[in-house]
Design an enzyme around this catalytic site. Structure first.
Site, PDB file in Angstrom:
ATOM      1  N   HIS A 295       0.859  -1.185   0.000  1.00 46.86           N
ATOM      2  CA  HIS A 295       0.000   0.000   0.000  1.00 46.86           C
ATOM      3  C   HIS A 295       0.893   1.231   0.000  1.00 46.86           C
ATOM      4  O   HIS A 295       1.851   1.298   0.774  1.00 46.86           O
ATOM      5  CB  HIS A 295      -0.919   0.005   1.228  1.00 46.86           C
ATOM      6  CG  HIS A 295      -2.097   0.899   1.041  1.00 46.86           C
ATOM      7  ND1 HIS A 295      -1.995   2.263   1.048  1.00 46.86           N
ATOM      8  CD2 HIS A 295      -3.394   0.628   0.780  1.00 46.86           C
ATOM      9  CE1 HIS A 295      -3.192   2.792   0.819  1.00 46.86           C
ATOM     10  NE2 HIS A 295      -4.052   1.802   0.654  1.00 46.86           N
TER      11      HIS A 295
ATOM     12  N   ARG B  86      -5.060  -7.182  -6.569  1.00 46.15           N
ATOM     13  CA  ARG B  86      -6.472  -7.252  -6.192  1.00 46.15           C
ATOM     14  C   ARG B  86      -7.168  -5.921  -6.456  1.00 46.15           C
ATOM     15  O   ARG B  86      -6.541  -4.851  -6.403  1.00 46.15           O
ATOM     16  CB  ARG B  86      -6.611  -7.643  -4.727  1.00 46.15           C
ATOM     17  CG  ARG B  86      -6.212  -6.555  -3.823  1.00 46.15           C
ATOM     18  CD  ARG B  86      -6.301  -6.875  -2.362  1.00 46.15           C
ATOM     19  NE  ARG B  86      -6.038  -5.634  -1.655  1.00 46.15           N
ATOM     20  CZ  ARG B  86      -6.876  -5.026  -0.845  1.00 46.15           C
ATOM     21  NH1 ARG B  86      -8.047  -5.549  -0.572  1.00 46.15           N
ATOM     22  NH2 ARG B  86      -6.563  -3.875  -0.278  1.00 46.15           N
TER      23      ARG B  86
ATOM     24  N   HIS C  16       0.858  -4.890   2.479  1.00 45.82           N
ATOM     25  CA  HIS C  16      -0.544  -4.727   2.860  1.00 45.82           C
ATOM     26  C   HIS C  16      -1.367  -6.017   2.723  1.00 45.82           C
ATOM     27  O   HIS C  16      -2.007  -6.441   3.679  1.00 45.82           O
ATOM     28  CB  HIS C  16      -1.135  -3.623   1.988  1.00 45.82           C
ATOM     29  CG  HIS C  16      -2.517  -3.217   2.365  1.00 45.82           C
ATOM     30  ND1 HIS C  16      -2.872  -2.885   3.655  1.00 45.82           N
ATOM     31  CD2 HIS C  16      -3.654  -3.071   1.623  1.00 45.82           C
ATOM     32  CE1 HIS C  16      -4.152  -2.570   3.693  1.00 45.82           C
ATOM     33  NE2 HIS C  16      -4.656  -2.677   2.480  1.00 45.82           N
TER      34      HIS C  16
HETATM   35  C1  FAD Z   1      -5.067  -2.030   7.728  1.00 46.50           C
HETATM   36  C2  FAD Z   1      -5.822  -2.865   6.752  1.00 46.50           C
HETATM   37  C3  FAD Z   1      -6.892  -2.319   6.043  1.00 46.50           C
HETATM   38  C4  FAD Z   1      -7.602  -3.090   5.121  1.00 46.50           C
HETATM   39  N1  FAD Z   1      -8.673  -2.540   4.475  1.00 46.50           N
HETATM   40  C5  FAD Z   1      -9.427  -3.332   3.658  1.00 46.50           C
HETATM   41  C6  FAD Z   1     -10.627  -2.836   3.065  1.00 46.50           C
HETATM   42  O1  FAD Z   1     -11.011  -1.706   3.283  1.00 46.50           O
HETATM   43  N2  FAD Z   1     -11.338  -3.671   2.257  1.00 46.50           N
HETATM   44  C7  FAD Z   1     -10.943  -4.959   1.991  1.00 46.50           C
HETATM   45  O2  FAD Z   1     -11.623  -5.666   1.239  1.00 46.50           O
HETATM   46  N3  FAD Z   1      -9.818  -5.439   2.561  1.00 46.50           N
HETATM   47  C8  FAD Z   1      -9.066  -4.678   3.382  1.00 46.50           C
HETATM   48  N4  FAD Z   1      -7.938  -5.196   3.960  1.00 46.50           N
HETATM   49  C9  FAD Z   1      -7.631  -6.619   3.744  1.00 46.50           C
HETATM   50  C10 FAD Z   1      -8.611  -7.471   4.555  1.00 46.50           C
HETATM   51  O3  FAD Z   1      -8.856  -6.841   5.778  1.00 46.50           O
HETATM   52  C11 FAD Z   1      -8.043  -8.867   4.792  1.00 46.50           C
HETATM   53  O4  FAD Z   1      -7.631  -9.441   3.581  1.00 46.50           O
HETATM   54  C12 FAD Z   1      -9.120  -9.762   5.425  1.00 46.50           C
HETATM   55  O5  FAD Z   1      -9.690  -9.144   6.553  1.00 46.50           O
HETATM   56  C13 FAD Z   1      -8.499 -11.100   5.810  1.00 46.50           C
HETATM   57  O6  FAD Z   1      -9.459 -11.821   6.534  1.00 46.50           O
HETATM   58  P1  FAD Z   1      -9.094 -13.266   7.075  1.00 46.50           P
HETATM   59  O7  FAD Z   1     -10.297 -13.758   7.777  1.00 46.50           O
HETATM   60  O8  FAD Z   1      -8.529 -14.072   5.979  1.00 46.50           O
HETATM   61  O9  FAD Z   1      -7.882 -13.014   8.122  1.00 46.50           O
HETATM   62  P2  FAD Z   1      -7.788 -12.097   9.415  1.00 46.50           P
HETATM   63  O10 FAD Z   1      -8.919 -11.170   9.551  1.00 46.50           O
HETATM   64  O11 FAD Z   1      -6.428 -11.496   9.443  1.00 46.50           O
HETATM   65  O12 FAD Z   1      -7.872 -13.154  10.606  1.00 46.50           O
HETATM   66  C14 FAD Z   1      -6.823 -14.058  10.841  1.00 46.50           C
HETATM   67  C15 FAD Z   1      -7.131 -14.856  12.091  1.00 46.50           C
HETATM   68  O13 FAD Z   1      -6.240 -15.972  12.152  1.00 46.50           O
HETATM   69  C16 FAD Z   1      -5.736 -16.119  13.461  1.00 46.50           C
HETATM   70  N5  FAD Z   1      -4.460 -16.820  13.391  1.00 46.50           N
HETATM   71  C17 FAD Z   1      -3.394 -16.574  12.594  1.00 46.50           C
HETATM   72  N6  FAD Z   1      -2.418 -17.488  12.810  1.00 46.50           N
HETATM   73  C18 FAD Z   1      -2.880 -18.322  13.773  1.00 46.50           C
HETATM   74  C19 FAD Z   1      -2.334 -19.438  14.433  1.00 46.50           C
HETATM   75  N7  FAD Z   1      -1.105 -19.899  14.166  1.00 46.50           N
HETATM   76  N8  FAD Z   1      -3.082 -20.057  15.382  1.00 46.50           N
HETATM   77  C20 FAD Z   1      -4.324 -19.611  15.696  1.00 46.50           C
HETATM   78  N9  FAD Z   1      -4.898 -18.541  15.087  1.00 46.50           N
HETATM   79  C21 FAD Z   1      -4.173 -17.911  14.148  1.00 46.50           C
HETATM   80  C22 FAD Z   1      -5.625 -14.701  13.975  1.00 46.50           C
HETATM   81  O14 FAD Z   1      -5.546 -14.686  15.378  1.00 46.50           O
HETATM   82  C23 FAD Z   1      -6.923 -14.105  13.390  1.00 46.50           C
HETATM   83  O15 FAD Z   1      -7.986 -14.416  14.262  1.00 46.50           O
HETATM   84  C24 FAD Z   1      -7.210  -4.434   4.888  1.00 46.50           C
HETATM   85  C25 FAD Z   1      -6.136  -4.983   5.585  1.00 46.50           C
HETATM   86  C26 FAD Z   1      -5.445  -4.215   6.518  1.00 46.50           C
HETATM   87  C27 FAD Z   1      -4.302  -4.830   7.267  1.00 46.50           C
END
Ligand code: FAD
Length: 523
Positions: free
Chosen positions: A231, A375, A340
């Site tokens: 980003h 993306r 990002h």
């Molecule tokens: C600052 C920021 C802003 C963003 N803004 C946007 C946006 O506006 N729109 C958009 O579409 N996307 C956005 N994104 C991207 C988007 O937020 C992520 O791609 C998405 O939320 C990922 O969701 P997820 O459920 O895959 O993982 P996450 O929401 O990251 O959840 C991961 C989970 O896995 C758990 N975990 C990890 N490793 C382990 C382990 N070894 N053992 C047990 N638990 C574990 C963590 O504790 C957490 O609960 C943004 C990302 C960031 C960082």
């Protein structure tokens, strides 16, 4: 302390949007254990500001959402995955609304915003710039009502249990360092991204690429790892996390300025400050390099915008910067790019199945090919929502009625041994290496150097004992996967830019990179 059970039907690693959405789907079929390695709010989902999208407005069409997604992917989207994403999106979003997600309204209708590369207004925001936090709140509230779903915080999955080539559960370590094993019929990796591979990242501390590293060790195919989105605009202050400054700020008219106060973007791209993210990130990097000052920055300038409008539409950004003595309505904001989002991850089909039986993946940990090489902004939350639900459904359908053998091995208090004072230094060394050699601008010489350097560090991460040393080991594994994939892709495409191969090479590389064990290939 409440321990996770020794046996369950489904284990979901991760309590972000992908994991929670999958858990909701699974609840009717058996016992579901959702694991988070820290508090539930420590996730990328919680931090997402900009929004989530679906073709829901009167002026939009699913086909346009599809076209924008394919265009952003620079030729490499899996068209089937992209079609599924946009077609499932309206229904998944309606559900979120039914479950209580408060998207921002305008009168009696929803407000649809737009970001770069979208041909229509289709981005929904919640509480202005707190979209992810609001979605997570609503999903958690829904999950809490489901009898068979339990969420455990501070349960760190250290590895997958794989027997005879099939996933059978997980190895765990709690916050006291006690280890255990949980048997399960199937396992979903919804462990998020890997921004912590890099010195500068917008990602939360949990994003250490654990899912990809564990799946790789389990023999799964890993795909598209070279595509890391950087980003362009993250707050850059000493000893302060790299807080994301949403692209929507430039959408509202914010300018980028270099140290001489020049607006530099027009000289890099006809769209100026609204150029695509990868172009802006590289332009900033170039401005930093030519500035010849120690620890340079560039600035984001909002001072010409109406203060009341800025405060009203970006309350979280305003208050976070204010906490660091920056009033974004009157002060310039020092920024630099930061890692990002990862487009790649554990390779799956459209139902979340990986190449290892009974192991599924969804969200940022997975690679469906939906994002291609880059993306479309606001498609990542949607990816977690859509493919989390699909993976949950498939796991439910494929539930093995003879569940995993419950080996109710008692929790063992692990001797953490002497604290390794060098561990944080080692993590910083790997993050610095990834930033300098496998970052925004790449070339073969630096990529080879990074691989050699990481390989030399292997003995130092080989036998993890503590939670942090598992994370160090995972950063090392995932870092090597990114570097090897980036070296193999001898072209520039989307978020992957090589100065030694600056053009596309469709003949050789209009394919996905796949890594398994020591082999890498394109298909
Ligand atoms: C600052 C920021 C802003 C963003 N803004 C946007 C946006 O506006 N729109 C958009 O579409 N996307 C956005 N994104 C991207 C988007 O937020 C992520 O791609 C998405 O939320 C990922 O969701 P997820 O459920 O895959 O993982 P996450 O929401 O990251 O959840 C991961 C989970 O896995 C758990 N975990 C990890 N490793 C382990 C382990 N070894 N053992 C047990 N638990 C574990 C963590 O504790 C957490 O609960 C943004 C990302 C960031 C960082």
């Amino acid at each position: 302390m409440e321990y996770a059970p020794a046996e369950t039907d489904f284990v979901v690693i991760g309590a972000g949007i992908a994991g929670l959405r999958a858990a909701i789907e699974l609840a009717s079929a058996g016992r579901v254990v959702v694991l988070a390695k820290r508090e539930v709010k420590d996730s990328a989902t919680q931090l997402a500001q900009g929004g989530i999208e679906a073709a829901l407005s009167d002026e939009d069409e699913i086909s346009l959402h599809l076209q924008d997604t394919l265009n952003a992917g620079d030729g490499l989207c899996n068209p089937e995955a992209a079609r599924v994403l946009v077609e499932d999106a309206p229904e998944r979003m309606e559900e979120l609304i039914q479950w209580g997600t408060e998207f921002d309204p305008e009168g009696t209708k929803l407000t649809f915003g737009r970001e770069g590369a979208h041909s229509r207004n289709r981005i929904l925001h919640a509480h202005d710039d707190s979209t992810g936090r609001e979605i997570l709140r609503a999903l958690l509230a829904k999950v809490k009502k489901l009898k068979h779903v339990s969420v455990y915080e501070f349960e760190f999955t250290t590895d997958l249990c794989v027997e005879d080539g099939e996933a059978h559960g997980v190895h765990l370590m709690n916050s006291s360092g006690e280890t255990g094993h949980m048997a399960a019929s199937s396992v979903l990796l919804a462990s998020g991204g890997m921004g912590q591979l890099y010195r500068n990242t917008t990602n939360p501390p949990v994003a250490t690429g654990d899912g990809v590293a564990m799946a790789f060790r389990a023999g799964a195919e890993i795909s598209d790892m070279e595509f890391i989105e950087f980003h362009p605009t993250a707050l850059y202050l000493k000893n302060v996390p790299r807080f994301l400054l949403s692209e929507a700020l430039r959408g509202e008219g914010a300018y980028l300025r270099n140290l001489e106060m020049h607006r530099f973007m027009p000289k890099y791209h006809p769209m100026g400050d609204l150029a695509p993210r990868d172009v802006v990130a590289r332009a900033i990097l170039h401005e930093l390099e030519v500035s010849r000052v120690k620890d340079p920055v560039v600035y984001l300038d909002l001072t010409h915008l109406k203060a009341s409008h800025v405060k009203a539409h970006f309350p979280r950004i305003y208050s976070t910067c204010f906490q660091y003595n920056i009033d974004i309505t009157t002060d310039l904001i020092p920024i630099r790019p930061a890692a990002h989002c990862s487009m790649g991850g554990v390779r799956t089909d459209l139902q979340g199945r990986t190449s290892v039986p009974a192991l599924y993946a969804a969200g940022e940990a997975a690679a469906t090919g939906v994002h291609g090489a880059n993306r479309l902004a606001s498609n990542s939350l949607l990816e977690g929502l859509v493919f989390g639900a699909r993976a949950g459904r498939k796991m439910r359908d494929e539930l093995r009625r003879a569940p995993a053998k419950a080996r109710s091995k008692p929790r063992v208090a692990y001797s953490n041994g002497p604290v390794d004072a060098g561990l944080e230094e080692l993590v910083r060394e790997m993050q610095g290496l990834m930033w300098d050699e496998v970052g925004i601008v790449r070339d073969g010489v630096r990529l080879k150097r990074a691989i050699e350097h990481l390989e030399k560090l292997t003995p130092r991460v080989a036998h993890p004992k503590m939670r942090r040393s598992y994370e160090a080991s995972n950063i090392h594994t995932a870092g090597l996967l990114v570097a090897r994939s980036a070296l193999a892709r001898e072209e520039s495409r989307g978020a992957h830019y090589r100065i030694d191969f600056p053009a596309h090479d469709d003949k050789k590389f209009l394919k996905h990179s796949i890594v398994k064990g020591g082999s890498i290939w394109f298909a």
